[in-house]
Design a protein around this motif. Structure first.
Motif, PDB file in Angstrom:
ATOM      1  N   TYR A 101       0.817  -1.216   0.000  1.00  9.04           N
ATOM      2  CA  TYR A 101       0.000   0.000   0.000  1.00  9.04           C
ATOM      3  C   TYR A 101       0.851   1.267   0.000  1.00  9.04           C
ATOM      4  N   LEU A 102       2.037   1.206   0.555  1.00  8.69           N
ATOM      5  CA  LEU A 102       2.960   2.337   0.448  1.00  8.69           C
ATOM      6  C   LEU A 102       3.340   2.557  -1.015  1.00  8.69           C
ATOM      7  N   SER A 103       3.597   1.472  -1.726  1.00 13.08           N
ATOM      8  CA  SER A 103       3.901   1.559  -3.153  1.00 13.08           C
ATOM      9  C   SER A 103       2.704   2.086  -3.939  1.00 13.08           C
ATOM     10  N   ALA A 104       1.517   1.644  -3.573  1.00 10.30           N
ATOM     11  CA  ALA A 104       0.310   2.125  -4.244  1.00 10.30           C
ATOM     12  C   ALA A 104       0.139   3.627  -4.049  1.00 10.30           C
ATOM     13  N   LEU A 105       0.435   4.110  -2.843  1.00  8.19           N
ATOM     14  CA  LEU A 105       0.349   5.544  -2.589  1.00  8.19           C
ATOM     15  C   LEU A 105       1.368   6.295  -3.445  1.00  8.19           C
ATOM     16  N   CYS A 106       2.568   5.763  -3.526  1.00  5.82           N
ATOM     17  CA  CYS A 106       3.590   6.377  -4.386  1.00  5.82           C
ATOM     18  C   CYS A 106       3.110   6.429  -5.833  1.00  5.82           C
ATOM     19  N   ASN A 107       2.487   5.361  -6.287  1.00  5.79           N
ATOM     20  CA  ASN A 107       1.984   5.317  -7.662  1.00  5.79           C
ATOM     21  C   ASN A 107       0.938   6.400  -7.910  1.00  5.79           C
ATOM     22  N   HIS A 108       0.095   6.673  -6.917  1.00  7.32           N
ATOM     23  CA  HIS A 108      -0.923   7.715  -7.069  1.00  7.32           C
ATOM     24  C   HIS A 108      -0.308   9.079  -7.326  1.00  7.32           C
ATOM     25  N   PHE A 109       0.836   9.310  -6.734  1.00  6.96           N
ATOM     26  CA  PHE A 109       1.476  10.619  -6.860  1.00  6.96           C
ATOM     27  C   PHE A 109       2.669  10.608  -7.818  1.00  6.96           C
ATOM     28  N   ASN A 110       2.779   9.525  -8.582  1.00  4.34           N
ATOM     29  CA  ASN A 110       3.906   9.371  -9.516  1.00  4.34           C
ATOM     30  C   ASN A 110       5.251   9.561  -8.817  1.00  4.34           C
ATOM     31  N   LEU A 111       5.367   8.970  -7.650  1.00  3.08           N
ATOM     32  CA  LEU A 111       6.609   9.011  -6.883  1.00  3.08           C
ATOM     33  C   LEU A 111       7.324   7.680  -7.048  1.00  3.08           C
ATOM     34  N   ASP A 112       8.623   7.724  -7.097  1.00  3.03           N
ATOM     35  CA  ASP A 112       9.431   6.511  -7.224  1.00  3.03           C
ATOM     36  C   ASP A 112       9.925   6.124  -5.839  1.00  3.03           C
ATOM     37  N   LEU A 113       9.460   4.988  -5.353  1.00  3.02           N
ATOM     38  CA  LEU A 113       9.821   4.534  -4.012  1.00  3.02           C
ATOM     39  C   LEU A 113      11.328   4.382  -3.864  1.00  3.02           C
ATOM     40  N   GLU A 114      11.972   3.914  -4.907  1.00  8.34           N
ATOM     41  CA  GLU A 114      13.429   3.746  -4.864  1.00  8.34           C
ATOM     42  C   GLU A 114      14.131   5.103  -4.728  1.00  8.34           C
ATOM     43  N   ASP A 115      13.634   6.128  -5.441  1.00  4.65           N
ATOM     44  CA  ASP A 115      14.194   7.473  -5.302  1.00  4.65           C
ATOM     45  C   ASP A 115      14.000   8.006  -3.889  1.00  4.65           C
ATOM     46  N   ILE A 116      12.829   7.750  -3.326  1.00  3.57           N
ATOM     47  CA  ILE A 116      12.548   8.194  -1.958  1.00  3.57           C
ATOM     48  C   ILE A 116      13.499   7.524  -0.981  1.00  3.57           C
ATOM     49  N   LEU A 117      13.697   6.225  -1.162  1.00  3.13           N
ATOM     50  CA  LEU A 117      14.622   5.485  -0.307  1.00  3.13           C
ATOM     51  C   LEU A 117      16.046   6.023  -0.446  1.00  3.13           C
ATOM     52  N   ASP A 118      16.466   6.292  -1.676  1.00  4.83           N
ATOM     53  CA  ASP A 118      17.807   6.843  -1.908  1.00  4.83           C
ATOM     54  C   ASP A 118      17.978   8.210  -1.253  1.00  4.83           C
ATOM     55  N   LYS A 119      16.966   9.068  -1.378  1.00  5.74           N
ATOM     56  CA  LYS A 119      17.036  10.400  -0.767  1.00  5.74           C
ATOM     57  C   LYS A 119      17.115  10.308   0.753  1.00  5.74           C
ATOM     58  N   GLU A 120      16.313   9.412   1.316  1.00  9.01           N
ATOM     59  CA  GLU A 120      16.339   9.247   2.779  1.00  9.01           C
ATOM     60  C   GLU A 120      17.677   8.676   3.231  1.00  9.01           C
ATOM     61  N   TYR A 121      18.196   7.710   2.475  1.00  5.39           N
ATOM     62  CA  TYR A 121      19.504   7.143   2.801  1.00  5.39           C
ATOM     63  C   TYR A 121      20.578   8.226   2.763  1.00  5.39           C
ATOM     64  N   ASN A 122      20.569   9.032   1.719  1.00  2.37           N
ATOM     65  CA  ASN A 122      21.563  10.107   1.610  1.00  2.37           C
ATOM     66  C   ASN A 122      21.432  11.106   2.751  1.00  2.37           C
ATOM     67  N   ARG A 123      20.191  11.426   3.123  1.00  6.55           N
ATOM     68  CA  ARG A 123      19.969  12.380   4.212  1.00  6.55           C
ATOM     69  C   ARG A 123      20.498  11.829   5.527  1.00  6.55           C
ATOM     70  N   ILE A 124      20.160  10.572   5.843  1.00  4.95           N
ATOM     71  CA  ILE A 124      20.599  10.046   7.138  1.00  4.95           C
ATOM     72  C   ILE A 124      22.084   9.711   7.146  1.00  4.95           C
ATOM     73  N   SER A 125      22.626   9.326   5.994  1.00  4.50           N
ATOM     74  CA  SER A 125      24.062   9.036   5.983  1.00  4.50           C
ATOM     75  C   SER A 125      24.869  10.331   6.025  1.00  4.50           C
ATOM     76  N   THR A 126      24.327  11.402   5.480  1.00  8.97           N
ATOM     77  CA  THR A 126      25.004  12.692   5.540  1.00  8.97           C
ATOM     78  C   THR A 126      24.951  13.257   6.956  1.00  8.97           C
TER      79      THR A 126
END
Length: 133
Positions: A101-126
């Motif tokens: 359902y998280l993926s389905a929500l991303c699909n509704h807003f044309n968001l890429d879950l992998e991009d979101i994960l990468d951005k969060e990873y970069n934020r927390i690793s930084t």
């Protein structure tokens, strides 16, 4: 078995989601699935007993003179024990449903879950320890 990548998972969710297509359905199903993750986690304590709850105040267990770096190695989880295979399977199932359902929500807003994960990873690793999670 090959690991499924997030993009492929998200595309498959888009292909198979038929009944709960409305954004209202997706949001409420996401909330419901989150509650089921919580419930299956709690059941490890209340029904199975493979996890024991230790509700001692964390403030009283952490020495007042401990510096921030040492806190990382001083893990206080309020739990003792290991999740049994039955409980682990149930929790994994509920987390998988939640990811659906998280993926389905991303699909509704044309968001890429992998991009979101990468951005969060970069934020927390930084930010490292300064992200304060």
């Amino acid at each position: 078995m090959k690991k499924t990548d997030l993009k492929k998972f998200q595309e498959t969710v888009d292909d198979v989601l038929i009944r709960h297509v409305s954004i209202l359905d997706v949001v409420t199903k996401l909330q419901e699935s989150g509650a089921k993750v919580n419930r299956s986690t709690i059941k490890t304590i209340t029904s199975c007993g493979c996890i024991k709850l230790n509700t001692t105040s964390l403030d009283k267990k952490v020495p007042s003179d401990m510096d921030y770096e040492e806190l990382k190695n001083y893990k206080l989880t309020h739990t003792d024990g290991d999740v049994c295979p039955v409980c682990k399977e149930k929790i994994e199932q509920e987390i998988g449903n939640h990811l659906f359902y998280l993926s389905a929500l991303c699909n509704h807003f044309n968001l890429d879950l992998e991009d979101i994960l990468d951005k969060e990873y970069n934020r927390i690793s930084t930010l490292g320890k300064f992200s304060l999670y």
